[in-house]
Design an enzyme around this catalytic site. Structure first.
Site, mmCIF file in Angstrom:
data_model
loop_
_atom_site.group_PDB
_atom_site.id
_atom_site.type_symbol
_atom_site.label_atom_id
_atom_site.label_comp_id
_atom_site.label_asym_id
_atom_site.label_seq_id
_atom_site.Cartn_x
_atom_site.Cartn_y
_atom_site.Cartn_z
ATOM 1 C CG ASP A 96 -58.884 -10.282 28.281
ATOM 2 O OD1 ASP A 96 -59.548 -9.809 27.352
ATOM 3 O OD2 ASP A 96 -57.653 -10.096 28.407
ATOM 4 C CE LYS A 139 -65.110 -7.010 28.836
ATOM 5 N NZ LYS A 139 -63.876 -7.621 29.374
ATOM 6 N N GLY A 184 -61.131 -7.480 22.907
ATOM 7 C CA GLY A 184 -61.246 -8.716 22.135
ATOM 8 C C GLY A 184 -62.268 -9.573 22.844
ATOM 9 C CG HIS A 185 -65.618 -8.281 23.957
ATOM 10 N ND1 HIS A 185 -66.612 -7.377 24.236
ATOM 11 C CD2 HIS A 185 -64.535 -7.863 24.658
ATOM 12 C CE1 HIS A 185 -66.138 -6.455 25.063
ATOM 13 N NE2 HIS A 185 -64.886 -6.722 25.322
ATOM 14 C CD GLN A 203 -61.060 -1.750 27.024
ATOM 15 O OE1 GLN A 203 -61.807 -0.796 27.061
ATOM 16 N NE2 GLN A 203 -60.835 -2.398 25.895
ATOM 17 N NE ARG A 256 -56.529 -12.881 28.039
ATOM 18 C CZ ARG A 256 -57.591 -13.525 27.520
ATOM 19 N NH1 ARG A 256 -58.042 -14.626 28.082
ATOM 20 N NH2 ARG A 256 -58.201 -13.058 26.457
HETATM 21 P P1 GDP Z 1 -63.834 -10.708 27.183
HETATM 22 O O1 GDP Z 1 -62.816 -9.773 26.650
HETATM 23 O O2 GDP Z 1 -64.275 -10.367 28.556
HETATM 24 O O3 GDP Z 1 -64.996 -10.913 26.255
HETATM 25 O O4 GDP Z 1 -63.101 -12.120 27.309
HETATM 26 P P2 GDP Z 1 -62.137 -12.786 26.210
HETATM 27 O O5 GDP Z 1 -62.965 -13.266 25.096
HETATM 28 O O6 GDP Z 1 -60.997 -11.894 25.902
HETATM 29 O O7 GDP Z 1 -61.516 -13.977 27.041
HETATM 30 C C1 GDP Z 1 -62.310 -14.969 27.612
HETATM 31 C C2 GDP Z 1 -61.842 -16.322 27.043
HETATM 32 O O8 GDP Z 1 -62.373 -17.360 27.828
HETATM 33 C C3 GDP Z 1 -62.349 -16.585 25.641
HETATM 34 O O9 GDP Z 1 -61.424 -17.399 24.977
HETATM 35 C C4 GDP Z 1 -63.653 -17.339 25.879
HETATM 36 O O10 GDP Z 1 -64.013 -18.174 24.784
HETATM 37 C C5 GDP Z 1 -63.288 -18.162 27.076
HETATM 38 N N1 GDP Z 1 -64.371 -18.450 28.012
HETATM 39 C C6 GDP Z 1 -65.436 -17.673 28.358
HETATM 40 N N2 GDP Z 1 -66.134 -18.269 29.359
HETATM 41 C C7 GDP Z 1 -65.492 -19.427 29.630
HETATM 42 C C8 GDP Z 1 -65.695 -20.457 30.592
HETATM 43 O O11 GDP Z 1 -66.604 -20.426 31.415
HETATM 44 N N3 GDP Z 1 -64.807 -21.491 30.595
HETATM 45 C C9 GDP Z 1 -63.763 -21.546 29.732
HETATM 46 N N4 GDP Z 1 -62.937 -22.593 29.818
HETATM 47 N N5 GDP Z 1 -63.541 -20.605 28.819
HETATM 48 C C10 GDP Z 1 -64.383 -19.546 28.781
HETATM 49 P P1 IMO Z 2 -61.437 -6.679 26.759
HETATM 50 O O1 IMO Z 2 -62.611 -5.827 26.383
HETATM 51 C C1 IMO Z 2 -57.606 -6.910 28.800
HETATM 52 C C2 IMO Z 2 -55.041 -3.372 28.598
HETATM 53 C C3 IMO Z 2 -53.748 -3.437 27.812
HETATM 54 C C4 IMO Z 2 -52.885 -2.487 28.619
HETATM 55 C C5 IMO Z 2 -53.883 -1.390 29.022
HETATM 56 C C6 IMO Z 2 -53.858 -0.161 28.115
HETATM 57 O O2 IMO Z 2 -61.139 -7.756 25.799
HETATM 58 O O3 IMO Z 2 -61.567 -7.153 28.170
HETATM 59 P P2 IMO Z 2 -54.793 0.274 25.665
HETATM 60 O O4 IMO Z 2 -54.466 -0.402 24.358
HETATM 61 O O5 IMO Z 2 -56.226 0.167 26.051
HETATM 62 O O6 IMO Z 2 -54.281 1.673 25.752
HETATM 63 O O7 IMO Z 2 -53.946 -0.565 26.751
HETATM 64 O O8 IMO Z 2 -55.164 -2.001 28.973
HETATM 65 N N1 IMO Z 2 -56.269 -3.723 27.835
HETATM 66 C C7 IMO Z 2 -56.941 -4.859 28.031
HETATM 67 N N2 IMO Z 2 -56.694 -5.920 28.821
HETATM 68 N N3 IMO Z 2 -58.736 -6.874 28.066
HETATM 69 C C8 IMO Z 2 -59.012 -5.808 27.290
HETATM 70 O O9 IMO Z 2 -60.186 -5.665 26.650
HETATM 71 C C9 IMO Z 2 -58.082 -4.758 27.206
HETATM 72 N N4 IMO Z 2 -58.032 -3.591 26.530
HETATM 73 C C10 IMO Z 2 -56.919 -2.962 26.930
HETATM 74 O O10 IMO Z 2 -53.223 -4.730 27.781
HETATM 75 O O11 IMO Z 2 -52.458 -3.111 29.780
HETATM 76 MG MG MG Z 3 -60.902 -9.795 25.833
#
Ligand code: GDP
Ligand code: IMO
Ligand code: MG
Length: 424
Positions: free
Chosen positions: A13, A16, A40-41, A222, A303
Site C-alpha cells: 500500500d 504502487k 488493491g492498487h 504487496q 491500516r
Molecule cells: P498500492 O497498493 O501500493 O497501490 O497502494 P494503495 O492504492 O493500496 O494505497 C495507496 C493510497 O494512497 C491510495 O488511496 C492512493 O490513492 C493514495 N495515494 C497514493 N499516492 C498518494 C499521495 O502522494 N498522497 C496522498 N494523499 N494519497 C496518495
Molecule cells: P498491495 O499490492 C498490504 C497482507 C495481509 C496480511 C498478509 C497475508 O495492495 O500493496 P494474504 O491475503 O496475502 O495471504 O495476506 O499480507 N497483504 C497486504 N497488505 N497491501 C497488500 O497488497 C497486501 N496483500 C496482502 O493484510 O497481513
Molecule cells: Mg494496496
C-alpha cells in the site's frame, strides 16, 4: 530501459498503483508478476478513483498492453468483476490484456480454506482471497492452471482430485459442507469462455517484445516485508513481491532488468498482524490514519500506522536492489509540527546492525528516533521540487542520507498531476 521493476518497499500500500499508472505513459507493456486479488492498487484520474486487484495499473494508458504473468494466482470471479468495472467506465480491455497460460487459478475451496484457517487459528490477518492455499497447491503440484481450462477432461480430472482432498478437510477438520464438483466445473468452463482469447504464453510474448526493443514495467504487488522469504515471516503473503520475483513471475531473464524503483511511503503502514517496530498506537497513529486515509483498498480494514523506518528501508533496498525511490504521501505529513524518523534499533542495550528476522527480537527492540521540524503547509498543489518548503526538502534529503538511495519522484496527492520529478 527494457524492464523497469516497481516494488513495494515496506508492507504494501505504498502507492504502487498511482506510480505505475503515471509511469505507464512511457512504456509499451505493464506486467504483474505475483500475488493475486489480495492486492488493491488505487489509481485516481481526475475525480474518479479506480481500485485494481489483478489487472495491471497500466490499463488506463491506451497504448499499453497489460500482462498477468505466470507468478500471479488468478481468481476468475475477481478478474471478471474487474473487467466489468472497467467496462462500466467505458473501457474495453479487448486486445490490451493478456493472461499467462501458466498462471494458477484460485478455486472456491482456496478462499474458503483461507478464511477457515484464519478463523480457527492462523491469525495472520490475511485478505481472505485464497492466496496462501492457492500457492500451497502450486508448490505441492496439485494446482490448477489457466492452461487446464483449455481441456475439459483434464480440468474435470484435476478439479475432482482436488475436491476429493479438500472436501475431506472441509468436513473433517472444519465441520463444513462439501463443495459440489459439477457446479465448480460449470463455473470454470464459463470463465474459460469469457477469457479464452486473453490466454497466451506471456513469457514468449514478453521475451519477443523485449527482443524487438519494447519496454516493460513490472508491477509488484504487496511489499518487501510481506515477502515469503524475506518478510516478517510468518506474517507475510505467500509469494515473492521482491524484485527477484519479477523474473520468475514473468518468465524473463534477469539480464533484461535495467532499473528497480522502490515505492516508499513517507511514513509506514501495515494491514494485518505481525511485528511493526515503529507502529504508533496513540494520537499520532490516529492522525496518520485519518490524514492519509489509511484504510485497506481490498478489505477496508484500518491500516496500522507509524513513522518512517530507515532500518527497514535499508534492508528492503538491499534485498530488492533499489536504486531510486518514489516517495509517496509526503503531503500527509504536512499536518505534523514535528516528524520522527527511526534511524536504528536498540535491543538489550545494543544497536542492531541489520533488520532482525525473528518475531521475538522484532517485538522487543526499541526504535531509536530523531525528530525533524514539520512544514505545516499544504503540498498538494506544488508542481516542482524547488517549490517544496525547506523543511520538506530537508526531510527528503534526510531519508536519502539514511537509506543511501536518491528520491526520484515525490508524490503529494493521489492524482496523476500530483507527482513531482526530482533530479537525482
Ligand atoms: P498500492 O497498493 O501500493 O497501490 O497502494 P494503495 O492504492 O493500496 O494505497 C495507496 C493510497 O494512497 C491510495 O488511496 C492512493 O490513492 C493514495 N495515494 C497514493 N499516492 C498518494 C499521495 O502522494 N498522497 C496522498 N494523499 N494519497 C496518495
Ligand atoms: P498491495 O499490492 C498490504 C497482507 C495481509 C496480511 C498478509 C497475508 O495492495 O500493496 P494474504 O491475503 O496475502 O495471504 O495476506 O499480507 N497483504 C497486504 N497488505 N497491501 C497488500 O497488497 C497486501 N496483500 C496482502 O493484510 O497481513
Ligand atoms: Mg494496496
Amino acid at each position: 530501459m527494457p524492464v523497469h521493476i516497481i516494488v513495494g518497499s515496506q508492507w504494501g500500500d505504498e502507492g504502487k498503483g498511482k506510480i505505475v499508472d503515471h509511469l505507464s505513459e512511457h512504456v509499451d507493456i505493464v506486467a504483474r508478476y505475483q500475488g493475486g486479488a489480495n492486492a488493491g492498487h488505487t489509481v485516481v484520474i481526475g475525480k474518479q478513483e479506480y481500485i485494481l486487484h489483478l489487472i495491471p495499473s497500466g490499463i488506463f494508458s491506451e497504448n499499453v498492453t497489460c500482462v498477468i504473468g505466470n507468478g500471479v494466482v488468478v481468481d476468475p470471479a475477481a478478474l471478471l468483476e474487474e473487467i466489468e468495472m472497467l467496462r462500466s467506465f467505458g473501457m474495453d480491455i479487448k486486445g490490451r490484456l493478456l493472461i499467462s497460460h501458466n498462471a494458477h487459478l484460485i478455486m472456491p475451496y482456496h478462499k474458503l480454506l483461507d478464511t477457515l484457517r484464519e478463523e480457527q487459528g492462523a491469525k495472520i490477518g490475511t485478505t481472505g482471497r485464497g492466496i496462501g492455499p492457492a500457492y500451497i497447491d502450486k508448490f505441492t503440484r496439485t494446482g490448477i492452471r489457466i492452461v487446464d481450462l483449455l481441456d475439459r477432461d483434464i480440468l474435470r480430472t484435476k478439479i475432482k482430485a482436488n475436491l476429493d482432498e479438500k472436501n475431506k478437510m472441509l468436513k473433517q477438520i472444519y465441520g463444513k459442507e462439501e463443495l459440489k464438483l459439477e457446479s465448480i466445473i460449470e463455473q470454470y468452463q464459463e470463465f474459460d469462455k469469457q477469457i479464452d482469447e486473453l490466454i497466451t504464453d506471456t513469457s514468449y510474448y514478453l521475451n519477443t517484445a523485449l527482443a524487438e526493443g519494447k519496454t516493460v514495467l513490472a508491477e509488484g504487488a504487496q511489499g518487501a516485508l510481506l515477502d515469503i522469504d524475506h518478510g516478517t515471516y510468518p506474517y507475510v503473503t505467500s509469494s515473492n513481491p521482491t524484485s527477484g520475483g519479477a523474473c520468475t513471475g514473468l518468465g524473463i531473464p534477469p539480464t533484461f532488468i535495467t532499473k528497480i524503483t522502490g515505492i516508499v511511503k513517507a511514513y509506514t503502514t501495515r494491514v494485518g498482524n505481525g511485528p511493526f517496530p515503529t507502529e504508533l498506537t496513540g494520537d499520532d497513529g490516529e492522525q496518520l490514519r485519518r490524514w492519509g486515509n489509511e484504510f485497506g483498498a481490498t478489505t477496508g480494514r484500518p491500516r496500522r500506522c507509524g513513522w518512517f523506518d530507515a532500518m527497514l528501508l535499508q534492508y528492503s533496498a538491499r534485498i530488492n536492489g533499489i536504486r531510486e525511490m518514489a516517495l509517496t504521501k509526503l503531503d500527509v505529513l504536512s499536518h505534523f509540527d514535528e516528524i520522527s524518523i527511526c534511524t536504528g534499533y536498540r535491543l538489550n542495550g545494543k544497536m542492531l546492525k541489520t533488520f532482525p528476522s525473528d518475531e521475538k527480537r522484532l517485538n522487543n527492540l526499541i526504535p531509536v528516533y530523531e525528530t525533524v521540524p514539520g512544514w505545516k503547509q499544504s503540498l498538494t498543489e506544488i508542481k516542482q521540487y524547488c517549490d517544496l518548503p525547506a523543511q520538506a526538502k530537508q526531510y527528503v534529503a534526510r531519508l536519502e542520507e539514511l537509506t543511501g538511495i536518491p528520491v526520484r519522484i515525490v508524490s503529494v496527492g493521489a492524482r496523476r498531476d500530483q507527482t513531482i520529478f526530482k533530479d537525482v
